[in-house]
Design a protein around this motif. Structure first.
Motif: not given
Length: 381
Positions: A208-213, A114-119
């Motif tokens: 993830l960079p292109d998704g949410v698990r 979340a810290d790396d890929h989320a706004h």
């Protein structure tokens, strides 16, 4: 000279600073310093609007605080033993009384990625970054992670302003869980009209960079992730007693239980009332700021501060620019039967969202008439 330092100029910090400045303007033995990262007041109630490219009013903090010294900078450390605050340009500011109002941020540490890929909607800058990202998409999916009111408002705003994008709202609980059944049903219908796909009862385990698990192993493919789930307070004040979210534990007068010369207000404070710990909203934040200011003035006059008492009034929720729900509540936050919806709710929510800045002005002009009702919350002394 008694030095009062207010850290943070959000809703709670500004309420404290404006009230302090007004109530000490005839004294020459008090010095007030306000430290904030920017000179512009951040309307956190409207950050979901800024995140979709809408312009907000340019409100300047120093103009409302002629009695206080304004220091622009990021607070990097608070030393409660030496009673000093350090800002990012290596300045040290001494205090006799501290008002900690730095607030909280989205807890992007709770889930890997979340810290790396989320706004987030932690600041005007963060909201503007999201707005720029959304403006580059001709199609795609936006995942709003967190089914609380911040997530609901953000999902609705994005869906309304970017109808070509798919918006999915993910959360452990159904949106509007705090609302009464009729208001919750209205919210569900309004989100559906805007095309927001709601997936309650879902636990996110990784971004993830292109998704949410999700916990069940499914990966939801998305182009943009907005994280609104949970809040934490950055650990800046070493030595203060804090709770599991980093909030400063206060006594009944809003003073730190470990350091009574430190007042904690707004999202930075774990304030306990009879019904539980005050949740972090502007509705409760401004009254805590006012109460801290009044208590500090009482102490300057040789009196003991009074107990803080607060009761909720409502839960205002915008659903885009043309719809909304206002759930009226009991003082403990439990929903009453009465709620506003539609255009009446839009007018009400806009009135609430516009109220803080004029209130700060009135605090300076009429210091003795500090409102018992402060921005939608019921504050009693």
């Amino acid at each position: 000279m008694h030095k009062i330092v207010v850290l943070g100029a959000g809703y709670a910090g500004m309420a404290a600073a404006a009230s302090l400045a007004a109530r000490t303007k005839r004294r020459d033995d008090v010095e007030i310093t306000v430290v904030n990262a920017t000179e512009r007041f951040t309307e956190r109630l409207r950050l979901h609007q800024l995140a979709t490219g809408q312009e907000l009013a340019d409100l300047h903090i120093p103009e409302l605080l002629p009695r206080a010294e304004f220091v622009r900078g990021w607070v990097t450390d608070v030393d409660v033993d030496t009673r000093t605050v350090r800002v990012d340009d290596e300045r040290d500011i001494a205090y006799d009384t501290l008002v900690h109002a730095l607030g909280g941020v989205a807890d992007t540490t709770a889930v890997p990625g979340a810290d790396d890929h989320a706004h987030t909607l932690d600041s005007a800058h963060a909201a503007a970054l999201l707005a720029r990202r959304l403006s580059t998409l001709d199609a795609g999916t936006v995942a709003v992670c967190g089914g609380g009111l911040t997530g609901v408002e953000a999902a609705a705003e994005i869906a309304e302003r970017h109808p070509h994008l798919a918006v999915v709202l993910l959360g452990r609980h159904e949106p509007g869980a705090e609302l009464a059944p009729k208001a919750r049903a209205y919210l569900d219908e309004a989100l559906a009209r805007l095309g927001v796909l709601v997936r309650g009862g879902t636990e996110i385990v990784k971004v993830l960079p292109d998704g949410v698990r999700l916990a069940d192993g499914e990966t939801v493919a998305v182009d943009v992730v907005l994280w609104t789930g949970g809040v934490r307070v950055p650990a800046l004040a070493r030595g203060l007693d804090v709770d599991g979210h980093g909030r400063i534990v206060t006594d009944e007068a809003l003073r730190s239980v470990s350091h009574p010369n430190v007042y904690a207000v707004g999202d930075a404070a774990a304030v306990t009332q009879k019904y539980g710990v005050l949740h972090g909203t502007c509705q409760g934040g401004m009254p805590t700021g006012v109460h801290a200011a009044l208590s500090i003035v009482r102490e300057l006059n040789g009196k003991a501060p009074k107990r803080f008492r607060f009761g909720y009034l409502h839960l205002p929720v915008s659903i885009g620019r043309h719809d909304g729900v206002i759930q009226f509540t009991r003082p403990d936050g439990a929903p009453r039967r009465f709620a506003l919806t539609g255009r009446r709710a839009v007018w009400y929510k806009e009135t609430v969202s516009s109220a803080p800045w004029p209130t700060f002005r009135r605090m300076w002009a009429f210091p003795r008439s500090t409102a018992i009702w402060a921005h939608g919350g019921r504050y009693t002394r």
